[in-house]
Design a protein around this motif. Structure first.
Motif, PDB file in Angstrom:
ATOM      1  N   LYS A 132      -3.986  10.650 -13.389  1.00 22.44           N
ATOM      2  CA  LYS A 132      -2.492  10.407 -13.327  1.00 22.44           C
ATOM      3  C   LYS A 132      -3.005   9.237 -11.899  1.00 22.44           C
ATOM      4  CE  LYS A 132       1.089  12.138 -10.160  1.00 22.44           C
ATOM      5  NZ  LYS A 132       1.979  13.510  -9.468  1.00 22.44           N
ATOM      6  N   ALA A 133      -1.335   7.860 -12.140  1.00 27.53           N
ATOM      7  CA  ALA A 133      -1.999   6.877 -11.680  1.00 27.53           C
ATOM      8  C   ALA A 133      -0.608   7.726 -10.542  1.00 27.53           C
ATOM      9  CB  ALA A 133      -1.290   5.302 -12.382  1.00 27.53           C
ATOM     10  N   GLY A 134      -1.572   7.137  -8.994  1.00 26.69           N
ATOM     11  CA  GLY A 134       0.044   7.325  -8.162  1.00 26.69           C
ATOM     12  C   GLY A 134       1.198   6.391  -8.569  1.00 26.69           C
ATOM     13  N   GLU A 135       0.107   5.147  -8.660  1.00 23.55           N
ATOM     14  CA  GLU A 135       1.753   4.572  -8.073  1.00 23.55           C
ATOM     15  C   GLU A 135       2.421   4.028  -8.987  1.00 23.55           C
ATOM     16  OE1 GLU A 135      -1.159   3.602  -5.109  1.00 23.55           O
ATOM     17  OE2 GLU A 135      -1.775   3.764  -7.049  1.00 23.55           O
ATOM     18  N   SER A 188       0.355  -1.219   0.059  1.00 20.96           N
ATOM     19  CA  SER A 188       0.189  -0.520   0.092  1.00 20.96           C
ATOM     20  C   SER A 188       0.601   1.067  -0.517  1.00 20.96           C
ATOM     21  CB  SER A 188      -0.742  -0.099   1.357  1.00 20.96           C
ATOM     22  OG  SER A 188      -1.229  -0.988   0.791  1.00 20.96           O
ATOM     23  N   MET A 189       0.587   2.019  -1.482  1.00 22.53           N
ATOM     24  CA  MET A 189       1.325   3.058  -1.400  1.00 22.53           C
ATOM     25  C   MET A 189       0.731   4.484  -0.332  1.00 22.53           C
ATOM     26  SD  MET A 189       4.115   4.923  -1.597  1.00 22.53           S
ATOM     27  CE  MET A 189       5.064   3.218  -3.133  1.00 22.53           C
ATOM     28  N   TYR A 192      -5.509   1.291  -5.969  1.00 24.34           N
ATOM     29  CA  TYR A 192      -5.121   1.690  -6.921  1.00 24.34           C
ATOM     30  C   TYR A 192      -5.569   3.029  -6.986  1.00 24.34           C
ATOM     31  CZ  TYR A 192      -2.581  -2.658  -8.171  1.00 24.34           C
ATOM     32  OH  TYR A 192      -2.279  -3.564  -7.721  1.00 24.34           O
ATOM     33  N   HIS A 193      -5.032   4.475  -6.674  1.00 26.93           N
ATOM     34  CA  HIS A 193      -4.938   5.508  -6.067  1.00 26.93           C
ATOM     35  C   HIS A 193      -4.999   6.374  -7.824  1.00 26.93           C
ATOM     36  CE1 HIS A 193      -4.240   4.409  -1.912  1.00 26.93           C
ATOM     37  NE2 HIS A 193      -5.305   5.639  -2.150  1.00 26.93           N
ATOM     38  N   TYR A 194      -6.356   6.907  -8.057  1.00 28.75           N
ATOM     39  CA  TYR A 194      -5.722   7.741  -9.288  1.00 28.75           C
ATOM     40  C   TYR A 194      -6.038   9.051  -9.491  1.00 28.75           C
ATOM     41  CZ  TYR A 194      -5.840   3.022 -12.061  1.00 28.75           C
ATOM     42  OH  TYR A 194      -4.722   1.759 -12.071  1.00 28.75           O
ATOM     43  N   GLN A 195      -5.553   9.756  -9.916  1.00 25.63           N
ATOM     44  CA  GLN A 195      -5.945  11.828 -10.327  1.00 25.63           C
ATOM     45  C   GLN A 195      -6.885  11.784 -11.217  1.00 25.63           C
ATOM     46  OE1 GLN A 195      -4.118  15.091 -10.927  1.00 25.63           O
ATOM     47  NE2 GLN A 195      -3.867  15.629  -9.155  1.00 25.63           N
ATOM     48  N   PHE A 196      -8.597  12.232 -11.058  1.00 26.61           N
ATOM     49  CA  PHE A 196      -8.684  12.692 -12.767  1.00 26.61           C
ATOM     50  C   PHE A 196      -8.830  14.071 -12.725  1.00 26.61           C
ATOM     51  CE2 PHE A 196     -13.573  13.268 -14.831  1.00 26.61           C
ATOM     52  CZ  PHE A 196     -12.852  13.341 -15.211  1.00 26.61           C
ATOM     53  N   ARG A 197      -8.474  14.622 -13.773  1.00 23.78           N
ATOM     54  CA  ARG A 197      -8.279  16.249 -13.565  1.00 23.78           C
ATOM     55  C   ARG A 197      -9.476  16.197 -14.921  1.00 23.78           C
ATOM     56  NH1 ARG A 197      -2.751  18.901 -13.649  1.00 23.78           N
ATOM     57  NH2 ARG A 197      -4.562  20.821 -13.187  1.00 23.78           N
ATOM     58  N   ILE A 198      -9.898  17.818 -15.295  1.00 26.32           N
ATOM     59  CA  ILE A 198     -10.891  17.376 -15.819  1.00 26.32           C
ATOM     60  C   ILE A 198     -11.056  18.976 -15.696  1.00 26.32           C
ATOM     61  CG2 ILE A 198     -13.632  16.704 -14.679  1.00 26.32           C
ATOM     62  CD1 ILE A 198     -14.550  15.958 -17.042  1.00 26.32           C
ATOM     63  N   GLN A 199     -10.707  19.704 -16.720  1.00 26.63           N
ATOM     64  CA  GLN A 199     -11.375  21.463 -17.237  1.00 26.63           C
ATOM     65  C   GLN A 199     -12.337  21.458 -17.997  1.00 26.63           C
ATOM     66  OE1 GLN A 199      -8.149  22.886 -20.717  1.00 26.63           O
ATOM     67  NE2 GLN A 199      -8.276  25.182 -19.667  1.00 26.63           N
ATOM     68  N   PHE A 200     -13.361  22.059 -17.616  1.00 28.03           N
ATOM     69  CA  PHE A 200     -14.479  23.282 -18.241  1.00 28.03           C
ATOM     70  C   PHE A 200     -14.005  24.468 -19.288  1.00 28.03           C
ATOM     71  CE2 PHE A 200     -15.324  20.160 -14.416  1.00 28.03           C
ATOM     72  CZ  PHE A 200     -16.375  19.511 -15.159  1.00 28.03           C
ATOM     73  N   VAL A 201     -14.539  24.807 -19.809  1.00 27.99           N
ATOM     74  CA  VAL A 201     -14.562  25.618 -20.544  1.00 27.99           C
ATOM     75  C   VAL A 201     -15.606  26.407 -21.226  1.00 27.99           C
ATOM     76  CG1 VAL A 201     -13.185  26.729 -23.080  1.00 27.99           C
ATOM     77  CG2 VAL A 201     -12.713  24.892 -21.624  1.00 27.99           C
TER      78      VAL A 201
END
Length: 498
Positions: free
Chosen positions: A450-453, A292-293, A347-356
Motif C-alpha cells: 500500500k502506498a501511503g501517499e 511530506s505526508m 514515500y511510505h509503503y506498507q508491505f504485507r505478506i502472509q505465511f501459510v
C-alpha cells in the motif's frame, strides 16, 4: 552522537541550576491574565522588524502608526510573525533570515515580521523561559494595535515560534483581548525544559489559536532533560522520525557541517535535531511538489510496523505550511520518516505478506524489490523481528526517496543465515537422497503493498503456479494480480476533502 547531545544538555543543565527557577504552576493567574488595553501606557521588551528583502528590515513601533506605513505594511495581506528561542550568544540565528526570506519570496503577498527579544533571550535559561510571558504580551499588544487602528482581523495572523518562541506564541494568543482568536500558531520543536508536563495555560496549547500545529524533532531525554517537548501541544502534532532525534544529526555528520558552516559546524551539529523543525518547515514552502505526508498513529513502534498508513477521516496530513487546517475535538499525533537533507520527503509503503502453514519456526532474512511505472526501488531488506510460524500476516514499513508510480512487479528473495546453510549442507551429506521435498520452504499467501501517499493498495500474484512456495536463496517474481488494475483517480485520496 551521544557526546554532542550530552555536551549540549550539560550546558542547559548549568543554566537551569544557575538561573532562577520559575515558581509555581499557575502560568496565567488572575493578575497575569488581565488583557492588554491600548489606553494604558505599554513599554515593549521586544523589537519588531518588518522584513523587506535580503537582510533589509524596518523597525515597527506599535505606538507610532506611521512606522507601519513607512515599513510597507499592507493591511490587505496576511501577516506572519517569526519568533526565535533561547540565545546562547545574543546573536540572531541564521535560520531566522532564511525562513523570513523563504516566506517573503515564495508567498509574495504577505507581511513578514521578526520578533527580536534577544535582550531577554540571552540570559540563563529559566530567566528566558519566564520572560516568554512578557514577550507574548508584546506580540498581543502589537496585534491589538493592528485591530484598533487598522481594523485588521487577527484571524489573518500566523505566528511561527521556535523552541521558547513557540510558547511565546501561545501566550500571545492567551493575552489577546476579545473573542476573536489568532488564525494559526505553528510551534517548531517547542521547548521542553520547564514546560514538559505543565497544564495548557502554562505552555503552547490548542486553545491559543483557531488552529495550532507543532513539529517535534528533538524529544530524546539526556540527563533527565529533553530540548523539545514530547507531549502533544496542538491540534496536529508531528513527530518526524519518531520525534526523538533526526537523521544526519549525529557526530558522524560534524565534518559535513564544518564544510558547510566553517567554524560554526560543531555548533550546528549540537543544535541540528532541535533546529531540524525549522528546516522541515522551510522545505514545505520551497518544495511544493515534494510535500511530506504524515500519518496518525499510536506511537513510533506501531508506525514502524507499517500499520498506520491510513488517510480516512483526516488520519493523515501535510507537514508544514500547506497543512490542511482541520480541527477536531481531540489532538492528533502524526508520524513520518524523512531524509537527512532537503528535500526531506520520503514515500511510505506498507508491505504485507502472509505465511501459510509454517510448521517450523524460522526467522527469515527477506529482500524485496519493487518495479513501478516510474521507478524501481532496488533491493529493500525486510527485517523480521519475530519468529514466523503457523498462519500469520506480517506488515512492514518501507520508505523510499522516490515515487515508484503504479506498482507492477515485486521480486522476493529469501536468504538463509550462514549457520542454517552450514547445517543444511551437512544434512545433505548425511541424507543425499533427501531430495527437494526435504528442503525447507516458505509457503506464501497474500502479498500486497500500500502506498501511503496515494492510498493505493496493490495485490501481487505469483508468476508461476508453484510461485507461492519459496526456497532459500531463491528469487521469486510476483506481478500485479490481473483483477487489480491501477486506479489513477485514487492518487489524491490522501488530500482532505473539504
Amino acid at each position: 552522537m551521544s557526546v554532542v547531545k550530552i555536551l549540549f544538555c550539560l550546558l542547559l543543565t548549568y543554566h537551569l541550576n544557575e538561573g532562577k527557577k520559575i515558581k509555581g504552576n499557575k502560568a496565567v493567574d488572575g493578575e497575569q491574565r488581565v488583557v492588554l488595553r491600548l489606553n494604558q501606557p505599554y513599554v515593549s521588551s521586544s523589537v519588531f522588524r518588518m522584513f523587506l528583502e535580503g537582510e533589509d528590515n524596518c523597525t515597527l513601533d506599535p505606538l507610532q502608526l506611521h512606522t507601519l506605513t513607512s515599513c510597507g505594511f499592507n493591511s490587505s495581506n496576511p501577516i506572519i510573525i517569526i519568533t526565535h528561542g533561547w540565545s546562547l550568544d545574543g546573536m540572531m540565528e541564521s535560520w531566522v533570515l532564511r525562513l523570513a526570506t523563504t516566506l517573503k519570496t515564495n508567498l509574495i503577498d504577505v507581511n513578514v515580521v521578526i520578533t527580536d527579544w534577544l535582550s531577554l533571550a540571552n540570559t540563563h535559561y529559566p530567566t528566558a523561559a519566564q520572560s516568554t510571558r512578557t514577550i507574548g504580551k508584546d506580540i498581543a499588544h502589537l496585534l491589538q494595535a493592528l485591530q484598533v487602528h487598522y481594523q485588521y482581523p487577527v484571524r489573518k495572523v500566523h505566528l511561527i515560534g521556535y523552541s521558547l518562541g513557540a510558547h511565546i506564541c501561545g501566550f500571545a494568543g492567551s493575552y489577546l483581548e476579545g473573542s476573536e482568536k489568532i488564525g494559526r500558531i505553528t510551534g517548531l520543536d517547542p521547548a521542553g525544559p520547564l514546560f514538559e508536563g505543565m497544564s495548557p495555560t502554562d505552555r503552547l496549547s490548542p486553545d491559543d489559536a483557531e488552529f495550532v500545529d507543532a513539529i517535534h524533532t528533538f524529544t530524546q531525554k539526556h540527563l533527565g532533560l529533553s530540548l523539545g517537548i514530547k507531549q502533544a501541544v496542538a491540534h496536529y502534532d508531528f513527530y518526524p522520525n519518531g520525534g526523538d532525534f533526526q537523521p544526519g544529526c549525529d557526530l558522524h555528520s560534524i565534518y559535513d557541517h564544518i564544510s558547510q558552516y566553517g567554524l560554526l559546524g560543531f555548533e550546528q551539529t549540537v543544535k541540528c535535531a532541535h533546529e531540524r523543525s525549522v528546516h522541515l518547515f522551510i522545505d514545505s514552502v520551497l518544495n511544493k511538489d515534494k510535500q511530506s505526508m504524515a500519518y496518525r498513529c499510536r506511537d513510533k513502534r506501531a508506525f514502524d510496523k507499517g500499520v498506520c498508513l491510513d488517510c480516512r477521516k483526516h488520519r493523515c496530513n501535510t507537514l508544514g505550511y500547506d497543512i490542511q487546517k482541520v480541527r477536531s475535538g481531540s489532538g492528533k499525533r502524526l508520524f513520518l520518516n524523512t531524509r537527512s537533507h532537503m528535500p526531506y520527503k520520503l514515500y511510505h509503503y506498507q508491505f504485507r505478506i502472509q505465511f501459510v502453514n509454517q510448521m517450523e519456526g524460522i526467522e527469515p532474512s527477506l529482500t524485496i524489490s519493487l518495479t513501478g511505472t516510474k521507478e524501481e526501488s532496488g533491493d529493500i531488506p525486510i527485517i523480521v523481528t519475530e519468529t514466523i510460524s503457523g498462519n500469520k500476516t506480517h506488515t512492514f514499513l518501507i520508505t523510499l526517496d522516490r515515487d515508484l508510480g503504479d506498482l507492477m512487479l515485486l521480486k522476493l528473495h529469501w536468504e538463509g543465515s550462514v549457520l542454517w546453510k552450514n547445517m543444511w549442507n551437512r544434512l545433505q551429506n548425511f541424507i543425499p537422497w533427501g531430495g527437494r521435498e526435504r528442503k525447507p520452504l516458505l509457503t506464501l499467501g497474500k502479498i500486497s503493498v500500500k502506498a501511503g501517499e496515494t492510498q493505493e493498495r496493490t495485490s501481487f500474484c505469483a508468476l508461476t503456479n508453484d510461485g507461492q512456495r519459496v526456497e532459500v536463496s531463491q528469487d521469486e517474481v510476483f506481478v500485479r494480480c490481473k483483477d487489480d488494475t491501477p486506479k489513477q483517480h485514487r492518487r489524491k485520496l490522501c488530500r482532505f476533502r473539504e
